[in-house]
Design an enzyme around this catalytic site. Structure first.
Site, PDB file in Angstrom:
ATOM      1  N   ASN A 143       2.902   4.055  10.260  1.00 39.71           N
ATOM      2  CA  ASN A 143       2.300   4.701  11.434  1.00 39.71           C
ATOM      3  C   ASN A 143       2.804   4.010  12.687  1.00 39.71           C
ATOM      4  OD1 ASN A 143       0.452   2.534  10.162  1.00 39.71           O
ATOM      5  ND2 ASN A 143      -0.194   2.575  12.296  1.00 39.71           N
TER       6      ASN A 143
ATOM      7  N   SER B 162       0.822  -1.218   0.000  1.00 38.05           N
ATOM      8  CA  SER B 162       0.000   0.000   0.000  1.00 38.05           C
ATOM      9  C   SER B 162       0.849   1.257   0.000  1.00 38.05           C
ATOM     10  CB  SER B 162      -0.897   0.029   1.242  1.00 38.05           C
ATOM     11  OG  SER B 162      -1.777  -1.059   1.220  1.00 38.05           O
TER      12      SER B 162
ATOM     13  N   HIS C 243      -3.566   0.654  -4.750  1.00 37.14           N
ATOM     14  CA  HIS C 243      -3.101  -0.537  -5.474  1.00 37.14           C
ATOM     15  C   HIS C 243      -3.529  -0.415  -6.931  1.00 37.14           C
ATOM     16  CE1 HIS C 243      -1.787  -2.921  -1.960  1.00 37.14           C
ATOM     17  NE2 HIS C 243      -2.647  -2.141  -1.340  1.00 37.14           N
TER      18      HIS C 243
ATOM     19  N   HIS D 120      -5.541  -8.924  -0.969  1.00 35.04           N
ATOM     20  CA  HIS D 120      -5.588  -9.163   0.484  1.00 35.04           C
ATOM     21  C   HIS D 120      -6.694 -10.154   0.842  1.00 35.04           C
ATOM     22  CE1 HIS D 120      -4.043  -5.084  -0.212  1.00 35.04           C
ATOM     23  NE2 HIS D 120      -3.233  -5.322   0.785  1.00 35.04           N
TER      24      HIS D 120
ATOM     25  N   HIS E 261      -6.151   4.896   6.883  1.00 36.42           N
ATOM     26  CA  HIS E 261      -5.540   4.430   5.626  1.00 36.42           C
ATOM     27  C   HIS E 261      -4.806   5.590   4.933  1.00 36.42           C
ATOM     28  CE1 HIS E 261      -4.827   1.711   2.323  1.00 36.42           C
ATOM     29  NE2 HIS E 261      -5.534   2.415   1.462  1.00 36.42           N
TER      30      HIS E 261
ATOM     31  N   ALA F 270       3.206  -1.994   3.802  1.00 41.06           N
ATOM     32  CA  ALA F 270       3.077  -0.899   4.752  1.00 41.06           C
ATOM     33  C   ALA F 270       2.678  -1.539   6.075  1.00 41.06           C
ATOM     34  CB  ALA F 270       1.997   0.065   4.289  1.00 41.06           C
TER      35      ALA F 270
ATOM     36  N   MET G  61      -1.388  -6.547   7.267  1.00 43.88           N
ATOM     37  CA  MET G  61      -2.476  -7.434   6.829  1.00 43.88           C
ATOM     38  C   MET G  61      -2.126  -8.184   5.546  1.00 43.88           C
ATOM     39  SD  MET G  61      -5.480  -4.615   7.345  1.00 43.88           S
ATOM     40  CE  MET G  61      -5.484  -3.510   8.777  1.00 43.88           C
ATOM     41  N   SER G  62      -0.844  -8.439   5.348  1.00 42.46           N
ATOM     42  CA  SER G  62      -0.454  -9.069   4.074  1.00 42.46           C
ATOM     43  C   SER G  62       0.855  -9.839   4.235  1.00 42.46           C
ATOM     44  CB  SER G  62      -0.279  -7.990   3.004  1.00 42.46           C
ATOM     45  OG  SER G  62       0.847  -7.185   3.304  1.00 42.46           O
TER      46      SER G  62
ATOM     47  N   TYR H  81      -8.515  -9.966   3.473  1.00 40.26           N
ATOM     48  CA  TYR H  81      -9.682  -9.267   4.044  1.00 40.26           C
ATOM     49  C   TYR H  81     -10.655  -8.776   2.979  1.00 40.26           C
ATOM     50  CZ  TYR H  81      -7.005  -4.980   3.049  1.00 40.26           C
ATOM     51  OH  TYR H  81      -6.278  -3.999   2.445  1.00 40.26           O
ATOM     52  N   GLU H  82     -10.213  -8.746   1.713  1.00 41.90           N
ATOM     53  CA  GLU H  82     -11.127  -8.312   0.651  1.00 41.90           C
ATOM     54  C   GLU H  82     -12.177  -9.385   0.354  1.00 41.90           C
ATOM     55  OE1 GLU H  82      -9.200  -6.187  -2.726  1.00 41.90           O
ATOM     56  OE2 GLU H  82      -7.361  -6.641  -1.652  1.00 41.90           O
TER      57      GLU H  82
HETATM   58  N1  HPA Z   1      -2.057  -2.135  11.545  1.00 40.66           N
HETATM   59  C1  HPA Z   1      -2.278  -3.091  10.616  1.00 40.66           C
HETATM   60  N2  HPA Z   1      -1.956  -2.966   9.352  1.00 40.66           N
HETATM   61  C2  HPA Z   1      -1.339  -1.841   8.980  1.00 40.66           C
HETATM   62  C3  HPA Z   1      -1.057  -0.811   9.892  1.00 40.66           C
HETATM   63  C4  HPA Z   1      -1.445  -0.974  11.240  1.00 40.66           C
HETATM   64  O1  HPA Z   1      -1.234  -0.106  12.109  1.00 40.66           O
HETATM   65  N3  HPA Z   1      -0.444   0.174   9.204  1.00 40.66           N
HETATM   66  C5  HPA Z   1      -0.342  -0.261   7.923  1.00 40.66           C
HETATM   67  N4  HPA Z   1      -0.882  -1.478   7.780  1.00 40.66           N
END
Ligand code: HPA
Length: 278
Positions: free
Chosen positions: A241, A33, A64, A86, A253, A116, A217-218, A88-89
């Site tokens: 972050n 991402s 993406h 992903h 996001h 990310a 998440m990947s 989760y999609e």
């Molecule tokens: N948590 C989960 N997935 C993420 C995060 C997060 O803080 N930042 C970027 N992808």
């Protein structure tokens, strides 16, 4: 029994790609991402949208681009996935990891994965890069291992070892490139959760306790399938972050995508250096 994508379908997708390119890609790169900018560096590029490739699903997530960019980077033939799929999609694990199988059927033996991630380690700042030295497959431990289902012996073993999922020689090359280029490179453990909700402060304190440095998440499903099939892996997390262990800030996001602007130049330098050293 549930249905899983077959080796014939992998070969069909690989043949579709092979017919459109003139070079044999040696290294595949998956961009996470906000990190898609790296694909702009590829020279003599052939672009193939995901939706054109048989059985290849498309990501619905902002940030993406959903295309393959195949060409040269530092003179090395590369296949870049600008965007990833992903779990989760709503896609199945075999769909999420299908691109890695197609890479393997194309004869690619090296995979660079990027993502990310949220920083659990208090020393990490947004914009930093972490070399992934190992992962926690919480998603796999809870039943969603991408190798679940019939094992195709031609692709790999039923019970593959995962003690060196991240190639040690590649990691050493990455360290050397970072040192030479003056890039601060953290090293740590990436944990994959299913998402799409970000973690609660209690989730994050738990993840820190069990030894994770960064969360996302990947990546982990792709790495398991890569290692199963004998593909050597180099992995980087871009810290987008600070994970919020005390509940004092919120995660969005947008900030994940924004941090990409700081991370992309570093990843470009690291990956270019890695390709030169290969
Ligand atoms: N948590 C989960 N997935 C993420 C995060 C997060 O803080 N930042 C970027 N992808």
């Amino acid at each position: 029994m549930e249905q899983f994508l077959t080796i014939q379908q992998m070969d069909e997708a690989a043949a579709y790609i092979r017919e459109r390119i003139s070079v044999q890609p040696q290294v595949a790169i998956i961009l996470g991402s906000g990190l898609g900018g790296l694909a702009e560096m590829v020279e003599e590029a052939t672009v193939i949208p995901f939706h054109e490739i048989p059985y290849w699903v498309t990501s619905s997530i902002e940030g993406h681009k959903n295309r393959l960019v195949i060409g040269l980077l530092e003179g090395t033939p590369v296949l870049v996935m600008q965007g990833r799929i992903h779990y989760y999609e709503g896609h199945r694990m075999d769909e999420v990891t299908f691109p890695v199988r197609v890479m393997q059927r194309l004869g690619i033996q090296t995979l660079v994965v990027t993502n990310a991630a949220g920083a659990i380690d208090p020393a990490y700042q947004p914009g930093d890069v972490m070399l992934i030295t190992d992962h926690l497959s919480l998603i796999g431990m809870t039943g969603n291992n991408p190798l679940r289902g019939p094992n195709v012996a031609e692709l790999g073993e039923r019970f593959p070892d995962m003690s060196q999922a991240y190639d040690r020689e590649y990691a050493e090359i990455a360290r050397q490139v970072a040192r030479k280029e003056g890039i601060q490179l953290h090293e740590g453990i990436y944990i994959c959760l299913s998402g799409p909700s970000f973690e609660t402060p209690a989730d994050l304190r738990f993840l820190r306790l069990i030894g994770a440095n960064a969360v996302g998440m990947s990546t982990v499903p792709e790495v398991i399938v890569a290692h199963h099939g004998g593909t050597r892996v180099l992995g980087f997390s871009g810290v987008s972050n600070k994970a919020n262990l005390d509940g004092s800030t919120i995660t969005t996001h947008e900030e994940v995508l924004q941090a990409g602007e700081l991370i992309v130049p570093k990843l470009i330098t690291l990956i270019r250096g890695f390709l030169r050293a290969l």
